[in-house]
Design a protein around this motif. Structure first.
Motif, short mmCIF file in Angstrom:
data_model
loop_
_atom_site.label_atom_id
_atom_site.label_comp_id
_atom_site.label_asym_id
_atom_site.label_seq_id
_atom_site.Cartn_x
_atom_site.Cartn_y
_atom_site.Cartn_z
N LEU A 185 1.02 -1.30 -0.01
CA LEU A 185 -0.04 -0.14 0.01
C LEU A 185 0.79 1.32 0.25
O LEU A 185 1.52 1.42 0.90
CB LEU A 185 -0.60 -0.52 1.39
CG LEU A 185 -1.99 -1.31 1.75
CD1 LEU A 185 -2.53 -1.42 2.47
CD2 LEU A 185 -3.15 -1.30 0.40
N ASP A 186 0.67 2.17 -0.99
CA ASP A 186 1.82 3.78 -0.86
C ASP A 186 0.60 4.16 -0.79
O ASP A 186 -0.11 4.89 -0.95
CB ASP A 186 2.07 3.89 -2.70
CG ASP A 186 3.22 5.10 -2.13
OD1 ASP A 186 2.38 5.59 -1.75
OD2 ASP A 186 3.31 5.38 -3.65
N VAL A 187 0.53 4.66 0.42
CA VAL A 187 -0.34 5.87 1.13
C VAL A 187 -0.19 7.17 0.96
O VAL A 187 -1.13 7.41 1.13
CB VAL A 187 -0.07 5.11 2.82
CG1 VAL A 187 -1.21 6.50 3.61
CG2 VAL A 187 -0.72 3.68 3.91
N LYS A 188 0.89 7.49 1.02
CA LYS A 188 0.88 9.23 0.18
C LYS A 188 0.35 9.09 -0.46
O LYS A 188 -0.53 10.15 -0.70
CB LYS A 188 2.36 9.10 0.15
CG LYS A 188 3.28 10.19 -0.81
CD LYS A 188 4.55 10.59 -0.95
CE LYS A 188 4.60 12.15 -0.88
NZ LYS A 188 4.02 11.36 -2.73
N GLN A 189 0.38 7.91 -1.66
CA GLN A 189 -0.14 8.27 -3.16
C GLN A 189 -2.09 8.25 -3.48
O GLN A 189 -2.11 8.92 -3.37
CB GLN A 189 0.23 7.45 -4.01
CG GLN A 189 1.31 7.62 -4.63
CD GLN A 189 1.61 6.50 -6.40
OE1 GLN A 189 0.52 6.75 -7.46
NE2 GLN A 189 2.29 5.44 -6.12
N MET A 190 -2.78 7.73 -2.16
CA MET A 190 -3.98 7.14 -2.01
C MET A 190 -3.93 8.45 -1.05
O MET A 190 -5.67 9.03 -1.41
CB MET A 190 -3.92 6.18 -0.93
CG MET A 190 -3.29 4.36 -1.36
SD MET A 190 -3.87 3.16 -0.10
CE MET A 190 -5.45 3.36 -0.50
N ALA A 191 -3.45 9.18 -0.47
CA ALA A 191 -3.94 9.89 0.52
C ALA A 191 -4.20 11.72 -0.84
O ALA A 191 -4.72 12.24 -0.45
CB ALA A 191 -2.91 10.85 1.82
N GLU A 192 -2.85 11.22 -1.52
CA GLU A 192 -3.12 12.09 -2.27
C GLU A 192 -4.30 12.50 -3.52
O GLU A 192 -4.54 13.31 -4.36
CB GLU A 192 -1.60 12.52 -3.18
CG GLU A 192 -0.38 13.27 -2.72
CD GLU A 192 0.86 13.12 -3.35
OE1 GLU A 192 1.40 12.28 -4.34
OE2 GLU A 192 1.76 13.24 -2.74
N LYS A 193 -3.91 11.33 -3.73
CA LYS A 193 -5.37 11.31 -5.29
C LYS A 193 -6.88 11.48 -4.24
O LYS A 193 -7.54 11.93 -5.08
CB LYS A 193 -5.38 10.43 -5.98
CG LYS A 193 -3.94 8.91 -6.42
CD LYS A 193 -3.86 8.09 -7.14
CE LYS A 193 -2.57 7.74 -7.99
NZ LYS A 193 -2.91 8.67 -9.02
N GLY A 194 -7.34 10.82 -2.87
CA GLY A 194 -8.25 11.19 -2.56
C GLY A 194 -8.15 12.89 -1.84
O GLY A 194 -9.30 12.91 -1.63
N LYS A 195 -7.31 13.13 -2.70
CA LYS A 195 -7.35 14.83 -1.39
C LYS A 195 -7.85 15.04 0.43
O LYS A 195 -8.61 15.81 0.39
CB LYS A 195 -8.06 15.84 -2.53
CG LYS A 195 -7.42 15.90 -3.50
CD LYS A 195 -8.32 16.53 -4.78
CE LYS A 195 -8.12 16.66 -5.61
NZ LYS A 195 -8.74 18.02 -6.91
#
Length: 475
Positions: free
Chosen positions: A41-51
């Motif tokens: 899980l790349d949480v950084k990407q998930m957080a950025e994409k989900g704003k």
């Protein structure tokens, strides 16, 4: 008490993951057995994409839920610190979080520590929610244990599990030998290089002991499950989600099987595309019937199915197939009182009319609203008012299928409406899918890889934002 502790712990971890704005290669691969199914899980990407970091409502609701669930003021104060500065949680989300399971018996989550003292404060706060003792230590490894649930950590790594014993976990921290771990697994290295924010490595060895005798007979000669793995890779962008998959063969037996399969399913020409009604569903593929028969015969499929005496007939039918197969289902007009039958057309390139002749000999006859037969090198079936060989206007783009081995398209809204009418239990899920997703496509991208693409109705929003919205509804 126990339920409260876990509710708060989950909320704290959600806050840590979604609020952090800090992915690089992992140092924790030695903790993961080489035969594990592992999700990265790349949480950084998930957080950025989900704003999420920009979502004031999400932060507010998380804060409200922790404050209502937490019993101790210390937990509430810590959470407020994490909202202001996510790094105070002590978790380094520049590294991926790994979730893995070994044959469904051993499961764990592994992540990277940013600051040991801050992480200890997070775990201690969760422990105090139960009124129990805080952190303990064994051989220099700090841990919190509640029944079978253990969270252990050192200066670099945290390891959480309900199936590993404390001694097993401590041994993982102390052992620097990477043999039989993902640290020496080439497939895991490929997983790390993939760009998706949710990635999975599935060693097919997990099926050892699960296959019955007939299933084992279907494996390629000389092939072993331990020599095949699958990598899944999920990524999103504005208006779409892409799930890629790749088969990784590590033996000549598997590589030869893949080669044979590719020869059996040739490259699509696309000549039938101009006849397919554009609408709810379309599938396109290419087959070499002779090679297909040879493969089925080699695997003893006819004998296993109890139709050995009909093998010659099957051979005649299959060997007539020599190229593209296409199926199209037109628009579905759905209302509360009636579902009109859509235009349906199917085409199969054949050497002669033996398949159509066989169908007629077995009672299938053309009638009003349906036509089938053999024409211009194709065995065809058409249902509807339009002739099978009438070229459609504004049809599918030929470039989508040409050169591929398989391609499928589905208009989710049309299909979901039909599902909702046919099955009341699935109506809500079908309605939700139709509200958010416009269409789905599936196709091969190489001899060993393929991709599923979901096109969203809102082309300006990343699909992860929809998940954030649904999560907020749960709060």
């Amino acid at each position: 008490m126990k339920q409260r502790k876990f509710n708060v712990m989950y909320l704290l971890l959600i806050a840590v993951f979604v609020l952090s704005s800090c992915a690089k290669s992992s140092k924790n691969s030695k903790f993961i057995p080489a035969d594990a199914v592992v999700v990265s899980l790349d949480v950084k990407q998930m957080a950025e994409k989900g704003k999420i970091s920009e979502n004031a409502e999400a932060k507010k609701k998380l804060l409200e839920n922790v404050e209502s669930a937490a019993q101790n003021q210390e937990t509430k104060d810590l959470f407020k610190k994490i909202v202001d500065d996510p790094a105070k949680a002590g978790v380094d989300l520049r590294e991926p979080i790994f979730v893995f399971t070994v044959k469904g018996e051993k499961n764990a989550v592994v992540g990277t520590i940013l600051n040991k003292d801050d992480f200890a404060a997070l775990i201690s706060a969760a422990a105090k929610e139960t009124g129990k003792e805080a952190l303990k230590e064994k051989d220099g490894i700090q841990y919190l244990q509640d029944g079978n649930s253990i969270i252990a950590f050192d200066d670099a790594t945290f390891f959480a599990s309900e199936s590993y014993s404390l001694d097993e976990i401590v041994a993982k921290f102390k052992n620097d030998d990477t043999k039989d771990t993902m640290a020496e697994n080439d497939d895991f290295a490929k997983l790390a290089d993939a760009k998706g924010f949710i990635k999975a490595l599935i060693p097919m060895a997990i099926l050892e002991g699960e296959l019955d005798a007939n299933a084992k007979k279907m494996l390629p000669e000389g092939a072993e499950l331990k020599d095949l793995s699958i990598i899944l890779n999920l990524n999103t962008d504005k208006g779409e989600a892409r799930l890629g998959f790749e088969s990784i063969a590590k033996s000549d037996a598997w590589k030869n099987y893949i080669k044979e399969s590719c020869e059996m399913c040739g490259k699509i020409d696309g000549g039938f595309l101009k006849y397919l009604p554009k609408g709810a569903f379309m599938m396109y593929a290419n087959f070499d019937g002779k090679k297909l028969f040879e493969l089925l015969d080699k695997k003893g499929v006819f004998a296993q199915a109890g139709v050995e005496e009909q093998k010659e007939m099957a051979k005649k039918i299959l060997e007539a197939i020599d190229g593209d197969f296409a199926l199209g289902v037109g628009e579905i007009d759905v209302n509360t009182s009636k579902v009109d039958i859509p235009q349906v057309a199917a085409y199969l390139k054949t050497k002669d009319g033996s398949i159509a002749d066989f169908a007629k000999q077995n009672g299938l006859k053309p009638e009003q609203g349906m036509d089938f037969g053999f024409k211009d090198g194709a065995t065809y079936v058409a249902v509807g008012e339009i002739s099978a060989f009438t070229e459609v206007k504004n049809g599918y783009d030929k470039s989508a299928v040409s050169g591929r081995r398989v391609y499928a398209f589905c208009d989710i809204a049309m299909i979901s409406n039909l599902i909702g009418l046919a099955n009341n239990n699935a109506a809500d899920a079908a309605k939700m899918a139709g509200e958010y997703v416009k269409s789905a496509e599936f196709y091969d991208t190489s001899d060993t890889a393929g991709e599923l693409v979901l096109k969203m109705k809102d082309a300006d929003k990343d699909p992860i934002e929809f998940f954030v919205e649904m999560a907020l509804r749960q709060f």
